[in-house]
Design a protein around this motif. Structure first.
Motif, PDB file in Angstrom:
ATOM      1  N   ARG A   1      51.227  63.717  62.715  1.00  9.39           N
ATOM      2  CA  ARG A   1      50.181  63.661  61.689  1.00  9.39           C
ATOM      3  C   ARG A   1      48.999  64.537  62.088  1.00  9.39           C
ATOM      4  NH1 ARG A   1      49.205  60.105  57.892  1.00  9.39           N
ATOM      5  NH2 ARG A   1      50.643  58.583  58.802  1.00  9.39           N
ATOM      6  N   THR A   2      48.582  64.423  63.337  1.00 10.85           N
ATOM      7  CA  THR A   2      47.434  65.190  63.814  1.00 10.85           C
ATOM      8  C   THR A   2      47.713  66.685  63.778  1.00 10.85           C
ATOM      9  OG1 THR A   2      46.722  63.365  65.234  1.00 10.85           O
ATOM     10  CG2 THR A   2      45.902  65.560  65.785  1.00 10.85           C
ATOM     11  N   ALA A   3      48.911  67.078  64.224  1.00 10.80           N
ATOM     12  CA  ALA A   3      49.228  68.498  64.370  1.00 10.80           C
ATOM     13  C   ALA A   3      49.595  69.175  63.065  1.00 10.80           C
ATOM     14  CB  ALA A   3      50.382  68.660  65.364  1.00 10.80           C
ATOM     15  N   LEU A   4      50.069  68.412  62.087  1.00 11.09           N
ATOM     16  CA  LEU A   4      50.603  69.034  60.871  1.00 11.09           C
ATOM     17  C   LEU A   4      49.855  68.628  59.613  1.00 11.09           C
ATOM     18  CD1 LEU A   4      52.702  70.780  59.501  1.00 11.09           C
ATOM     19  CD2 LEU A   4      54.334  68.921  59.674  1.00 11.09           C
ATOM     20  N   LEU A   5      49.629  67.354  59.420  1.00 12.80           N
ATOM     21  CA  LEU A   5      49.014  66.900  58.173  1.00 12.80           C
ATOM     22  C   LEU A   5      47.500  67.072  58.155  1.00 12.80           C
ATOM     23  CD1 LEU A   5      51.143  63.717  57.515  1.00 12.80           C
ATOM     24  CD2 LEU A   5      50.975  65.698  56.005  1.00 12.80           C
ATOM     25  N   ASP A   6      46.858  66.889  59.305  1.00 17.66           N
ATOM     26  CA  ASP A   6      45.397  66.840  59.324  1.00 17.66           C
ATOM     27  C   ASP A   6      44.733  68.007  60.039  1.00 17.66           C
ATOM     28  OD1 ASP A   6      45.665  64.433  58.011  1.00 17.66           O
ATOM     29  OD2 ASP A   6      45.555  63.238  59.838  1.00 17.66           O
ATOM     30  N   ALA A   7      45.492  68.872  60.674  1.00 23.14           N
ATOM     31  CA  ALA A   7      44.908  69.977  61.438  1.00 23.14           C
ATOM     32  C   ALA A   7      44.295  71.015  60.497  1.00 23.14           C
ATOM     33  CB  ALA A   7      45.970  70.634  62.304  1.00 23.14           C
ATOM     34  N   PRO A   8      43.171  71.624  60.862  1.00 22.64           N
ATOM     35  CA  PRO A   8      42.583  72.668  60.009  1.00 22.64           C
ATOM     36  C   PRO A   8      43.440  73.924  59.944  1.00 22.64           C
ATOM     37  CG  PRO A   8      41.407  72.502  62.096  1.00 22.64           C
ATOM     38  CD  PRO A   8      42.353  71.346  62.053  1.00 22.64           C
ATOM     39  N   ASP A   9      44.185  74.194  61.000  1.00 20.51           N
ATOM     40  CA  ASP A   9      45.058  75.367  61.064  1.00 20.51           C
ATOM     41  C   ASP A   9      46.431  74.946  61.568  1.00 20.51           C
ATOM     42  OD1 ASP A   9      43.045  77.523  60.457  1.00 20.51           O
ATOM     43  OD2 ASP A   9      42.142  76.676  62.263  1.00 20.51           O
ATOM     44  N   LEU A  10      47.433  75.762  61.246  1.00 18.11           N
ATOM     45  CA  LEU A  10      48.801  75.493  61.673  1.00 18.11           C
ATOM     46  C   LEU A  10      49.324  76.660  62.503  1.00 18.11           C
ATOM     47  CD1 LEU A  10      50.342  74.123  58.346  1.00 18.11           C
ATOM     48  CD2 LEU A  10      49.456  72.790  60.287  1.00 18.11           C
ATOM     49  N   PRO A  11      50.206  76.381  63.465  1.00 17.92           N
ATOM     50  CA  PRO A  11      50.844  77.496  64.183  1.00 17.92           C
ATOM     51  C   PRO A  11      51.728  78.304  63.245  1.00 17.92           C
ATOM     52  CG  PRO A  11      51.903  75.418  64.732  1.00 17.92           C
ATOM     53  CD  PRO A  11      50.694  75.079  63.917  1.00 17.92           C
ATOM     54  N   VAL A  12      51.751  79.602  63.467  1.00 18.03           N
ATOM     55  CA  VAL A  12      52.554  80.532  62.674  1.00 18.03           C
ATOM     56  C   VAL A  12      53.235  81.485  63.642  1.00 18.03           C
ATOM     57  CG1 VAL A  12      52.460  82.420  60.997  1.00 18.03           C
ATOM     58  CG2 VAL A  12      51.034  80.384  60.666  1.00 18.03           C
ATOM     59  N   LYS A  13      54.492  81.770  63.401  1.00 27.43           N
ATOM     60  CA  LYS A  13      55.220  82.683  64.280  1.00 27.43           C
ATOM     61  C   LYS A  13      54.562  84.066  64.313  1.00 27.43           C
ATOM     62  CE  LYS A  13      59.957  80.879  63.889  1.00 27.43           C
ATOM     63  NZ  LYS A  13      60.513  81.142  65.215  1.00 27.43           N
ATOM     64  N   ALA A  14      54.342  84.578  65.520  1.00 27.39           N
ATOM     65  CA  ALA A  14      53.837  85.939  65.691  1.00 27.39           C
ATOM     66  C   ALA A  14      55.014  86.834  66.074  1.00 27.39           C
ATOM     67  CB  ALA A  14      52.748  85.975  66.756  1.00 27.39           C
ATOM     68  N   MET A  15      55.875  87.095  65.115  1.00 29.30           N
ATOM     69  CA  MET A  15      57.167  87.714  65.404  1.00 29.30           C
ATOM     70  C   MET A  15      57.058  89.201  65.728  1.00 29.30           C
ATOM     71  SD  MET A  15      59.595  85.824  62.568  1.00 29.30           S
ATOM     72  CE  MET A  15      61.123  86.128  63.469  1.00 29.30           C
ATOM     73  N   VAL A  16      56.151  89.905  65.073  1.00 32.88           N
ATOM     74  CA  VAL A  16      56.020  91.341  65.328  1.00 32.88           C
ATOM     75  C   VAL A  16      55.430  91.572  66.710  1.00 32.88           C
ATOM     76  CG1 VAL A  16      54.890  93.457  64.578  1.00 32.88           C
ATOM     77  CG2 VAL A  16      55.855  91.906  62.881  1.00 32.88           C
ATOM     78  N   THR A  17      54.402  90.808  67.046  1.00 32.07           N
ATOM     79  CA  THR A  17      53.760  90.949  68.353  1.00 32.07           C
ATOM     80  C   THR A  17      54.738  90.661  69.479  1.00 32.07           C
ATOM     81  OG1 THR A  17      51.605  90.325  67.459  1.00 32.07           O
ATOM     82  CG2 THR A  17      51.911  90.075  69.822  1.00 32.07           C
ATOM     83  N   ALA A  18      55.385  89.496  69.423  1.00 30.50           N
ATOM     84  CA  ALA A  18      56.250  89.077  70.524  1.00 30.50           C
ATOM     85  C   ALA A  18      57.585  89.805  70.519  1.00 30.50           C
ATOM     86  CB  ALA A  18      56.488  87.574  70.455  1.00 30.50           C
ATOM     87  N   GLY A  19      58.080  90.154  69.337  1.00 30.14           N
ATOM     88  CA  GLY A  19      59.398  90.748  69.233  1.00 30.14           C
ATOM     89  C   GLY A  19      59.450  92.232  69.502  1.00 30.14           C
ATOM     90  N   THR A  20      58.317  92.931  69.260  1.00 30.85           N
ATOM     91  CA  THR A  20      58.369  94.386  69.379  1.00 30.85           C
ATOM     92  C   THR A  20      57.090  95.003  69.947  1.00 30.85           C
ATOM     93  OG1 THR A  20      59.834  94.488  67.454  1.00 30.85           O
ATOM     94  CG2 THR A  20      58.809  96.536  68.134  1.00 30.85           C
ATOM     95  N   LEU A  21      55.931  94.683  69.370  1.00 32.98           N
ATOM     96  CA  LEU A  21      54.723  95.439  69.705  1.00 32.98           C
ATOM     97  C   LEU A  21      54.327  95.313  71.170  1.00 32.98           C
ATOM     98  CD1 LEU A  21      52.327  94.921  66.657  1.00 32.98           C
ATOM     99  CD2 LEU A  21      53.834  96.852  67.153  1.00 32.98           C
ATOM    100  N   LEU A  22      54.408  94.102  71.711  1.00 35.36           N
ATOM    101  CA  LEU A  22      53.945  93.871  73.076  1.00 35.36           C
ATOM    102  C   LEU A  22      55.087  93.429  73.971  1.00 35.36           C
ATOM    103  CD1 LEU A  22      50.596  91.921  72.493  1.00 35.36           C
ATOM    104  CD2 LEU A  22      50.989  94.386  72.487  1.00 35.36           C
ATOM    105  N   SER A  23      55.038  93.831  75.221  1.00 32.56           N
ATOM    106  CA  SER A  23      55.983  93.317  76.204  1.00 32.56           C
ATOM    107  C   SER A  23      55.694  91.840  76.439  1.00 32.56           C
ATOM    108  CB  SER A  23      55.836  94.085  77.521  1.00 32.56           C
ATOM    109  OG  SER A  23      54.554  93.823  78.097  1.00 32.56           O
ATOM    110  N   LYS A  24      56.647  91.134  77.042  1.00 36.98           N
ATOM    111  CA  LYS A  24      56.405  89.726  77.344  1.00 36.98           C
ATOM    112  C   LYS A  24      55.220  89.561  78.291  1.00 36.98           C
ATOM    113  CE  LYS A  24      60.847  87.511  76.425  1.00 36.98           C
ATOM    114  NZ  LYS A  24      61.873  86.572  76.925  1.00 36.98           N
ATOM    115  N   GLU A  25      55.061  90.522  79.188  1.00 37.27           N
ATOM    116  CA  GLU A  25      53.931  90.453  80.108  1.00 37.27           C
ATOM    117  C   GLU A  25      52.610  90.591  79.362  1.00 37.27           C
ATOM    118  OE1 GLU A  25      57.566  91.175  82.062  1.00 37.27           O
ATOM    119  OE2 GLU A  25      56.606  92.414  80.509  1.00 37.27           O
ATOM    120  N   ARG A  26      52.581  91.433  78.348  1.00 33.93           N
ATOM    121  CA  ARG A  26      51.348  91.661  77.586  1.00 33.93           C
ATOM    122  C   ARG A  26      51.085  90.545  76.585  1.00 33.93           C
ATOM    123  NH1 ARG A  26      47.224  94.354  77.626  1.00 33.93           N
ATOM    124  NH2 ARG A  26      47.410  95.554  75.687  1.00 33.93           N
TER     125      ARG A  26
END
Length: 563
Positions: A516-541
């Motif tokens: 409830r706290t993390a999904l129903l009532d939170a002001p923001d929700l996590p969103v996949k950062a697929m471009v950043t993690a998948g291509t733009l930046l190395s795992k180290e970056r």
């Protein structure tokens, strides 16, 4: 998959999606360093040397690109290559290779989109001729592949270049990709028995060849190989291995492309490594042996939950993923997936296909609602929400969240005795997140997983995965998609989603408080950062421990008064 949009020029559509993703993932400060600016043509976001025309979004970002245009130092850039070259030029030098790779992904995606525009009418006509004009009548495992074909024409809800597949030509796509509904024969690698690790009780299907059936006399184990992976050097890692000259066994691709269905036995799927990447440079379509172990362990854990929660015994079905083989190499592996028995009279459709246009132009969801819910699309959506959210919140009470996204979750509909029955079918259970402090008597199941990232003692990885998969991809995308298609106002679809999610969380009692706290009532929700993690930046970056579970944030559209 996202809902169909108006027939824009493919490059303009892709450019807007790319710019929207760059803003959402805060590339070059396009989000954190930008301020609103009113111009005669509408709202812009300006930050440093960049300015972007935007419109309100509300799904996984408050704003998204309104036009296929990025202003750099006051100069408007409109071509996709030109925009990406400018962004790469402003990036940290350590990230230039990633930006170059992303530009190539976008070029591949654009070429595929144009290929889709050319091929789609004939493909849909062929499906209607072979399976019938009404998808609500596409019953049985073989016909369900038609839904995979329809879904393949839609864009991914998060990754802007999701239709691209690294390194494949148009001819290779036409011959092997699900959007063309092709049939083709597999190749086979003959391996010494001692080189093979096999898992799973029972015999292989009767059609599984012996080496002699492939014109290769002598002992050994025949390992199926996708034709796109059958290169001359494939046998090199295993002494004594050889690639059979004779192809054998006709298959059709599923939505994942690397998984194929056996034409003569379509309830059996073979998941095979393919030397390509989708949804990011680092998201390779090979198969690590450990992921096969994890998929089998995940299925056993879910079946243990189902055994304890009797109401799911007849409504949540699990594909059997206990049978696999590998030679210790990510290109030398196979998962033999068996669909549950008794689906011949059922319509089995991945959630990814629900908003896809079908032959004749209406969405799959419209056809299903006509047959099973009296033409009421919202009633079908509501029933899906109740079942799906009850299942996943119950899993959360055990400390489990699944990577059961819109491709891995299928809706199963039929009418036994004249009454509509809805069930779920799950597959690919290899990427869950577990909070072992919640597992209780099921804790020993966590020890069977190979990937050390799966099990922990914290709710946060579990709520993050629940939000981004069950929330965004399986339910939220449908709420926004139905509104975009004019089926109901967005306030109504989101209100229905919040109501059903609240009810499901309430059933958990105190155990549901973190959700409830993390999904129903939170002001923001996590969103996949697929471009950043998948291509733009190395795992180290990027710091991404798992490229598919690396997050930015977006607005919570489930709040009582969503924008």
């Amino acid at each position: 998959m996202t809902a169909a949009v108006r027939a824009d020029d493919p490059e303009e559509l892709l450019t807007r999606r790319v710019l929207g993703a760059l803003h959402r993932e805060d590339v070059l400060g396009l989000r954190s360093a930008a301020a609103l600016e009113e111009r005669p043509d509408g709202v812009w976001l300006r930050g440093g040397r960049l300015a972007l025309p935007v419109t309100e979004d509300g799904f996984q970002s408050r704003w998204t690109a309104r036009r296929p245009l990025l202003e750099v130092d006051g100069r408007p850039l409109t071509g996709l290559d030109e925009i990406l070259a400018a962004v790469a030029g402003l990036a940290d030098p350590r990230d230039r290779d990633g930006h170059t790779a992303f530009a190539e992904e976008c070029r591949q995606a654009l070429a595929t989109m144009r290929l889709h525009d050319l091929a789609r009418p004939a493909v849909l006509d062929g499906l209607a001729e072979r399976l019938g004009p009404d998808p609500a009548d596409w019953t049985g495992p073989a016909a369900s592949l038609g839904f995979d074909t329809l879904a393949a024409y839609l864009d991914h809800p998060v990754h802007p270049a999701g239709r691209g597949r690294a390194g494949l030509t148009d001819d290779q796509l036409r011959g092997h990709a699900p959007e063309f509904h092709p049939a083709f024969e597999l190749r086979w690698l003959i391996l010494p028995e001692a080189a093979i690790t096999r898992h799973g009780a029972g015999t292989l299907p009767g059609w599984w060849p012996a080496p002699a059936d492939l014109g290769e006399p002598g002992p050994g184990f025949a390992l199926p190989v996708h034709p796109l992976t059958a290169t001359p050097g494939l046998a090199a890692p295993v002494p004594g291995a050889r690639l059979a000259e004779r192809p054998y066994l006709t298959v059709r691709p599923t939505l994942s492309m690397r998984t194929v269905a056996v034409v003569e036995d379509p309830s059996v799927h073979l998941k095979l490594p393919v030397a390509t990447a989708t949804l990011g440079l680092r998201n390779r379509r090979t198969i690590k042996p450990g992921s096969l172990v994890d998929g089998a362990a995940g299925q056993r854990l879910l079946e243990a939950v189902t055994a304890r929660e009797a109401r799911f015994a007849g409504t949540v079905l699990h594909a059997d993923e206990q049978c696999f083989a590998h030679a210790g190499h990510e290109l030398l592996a196979v998962l033999l997936r068996r669909q549950p028995a008794g689906l011949d009279g059922s319509v089995t459709v991945p959630l990814a296909a629900l908003l896809a246009p079908s032959p004749g132009g209406r969405t799959v969801l419209d056809h299903l609602a006509d047959r099973f819910h009296g033409g009421d699309v919202l009633r079908l959506y509501d029933e899906l929400l109740q079942l799906l959210l009850d299942w996943h919140t119950t899993l959360f009470s055990y400390g489990i969240a699944l990577e059961a996204h819109q491709q891995n979750t299928s809706l199963v509909l039929d009418r036994p005795g004249g009454r509509t029955r809805m069930r779920l079918l799950l597959k690919d259970d290899d990427g869950p997140r577990l909070n072992t402090t919640r597992l209780g008597e099921l804790a020993p199941y966590a020890e069977a997983f190979d990937d050390a990232r799966i099990a922990g003692t914290d709710d946060r990885p579990v709520t993050d995965l629940f939000t981004t998969i069950t929330g965004h991809l399986c339910t939220g995308a449908l709420a926004f998609g139905l509104a975009a298609l004019g089926r109901a106002p967005l306030a109504r679809t989101l209100g229905l989603l919040r109501t059903r999610l609240t009810e499901a969380v309430d059933r958990l009692g105190p155990a549901g408080a973190p959700l409830r706290t993390a999904l129903l009532d939170a002001p923001d929700l996590p969103v996949k950062a697929m471009v950043t993690a998948g291509t733009l930046l190395s795992k180290e970056r990027s710091g991404a421990a798992d490229i598919n579970k690396h997050y930015t944030t977006g607005p919570n559209y489930l709040l009582e008064a969503p924008r």
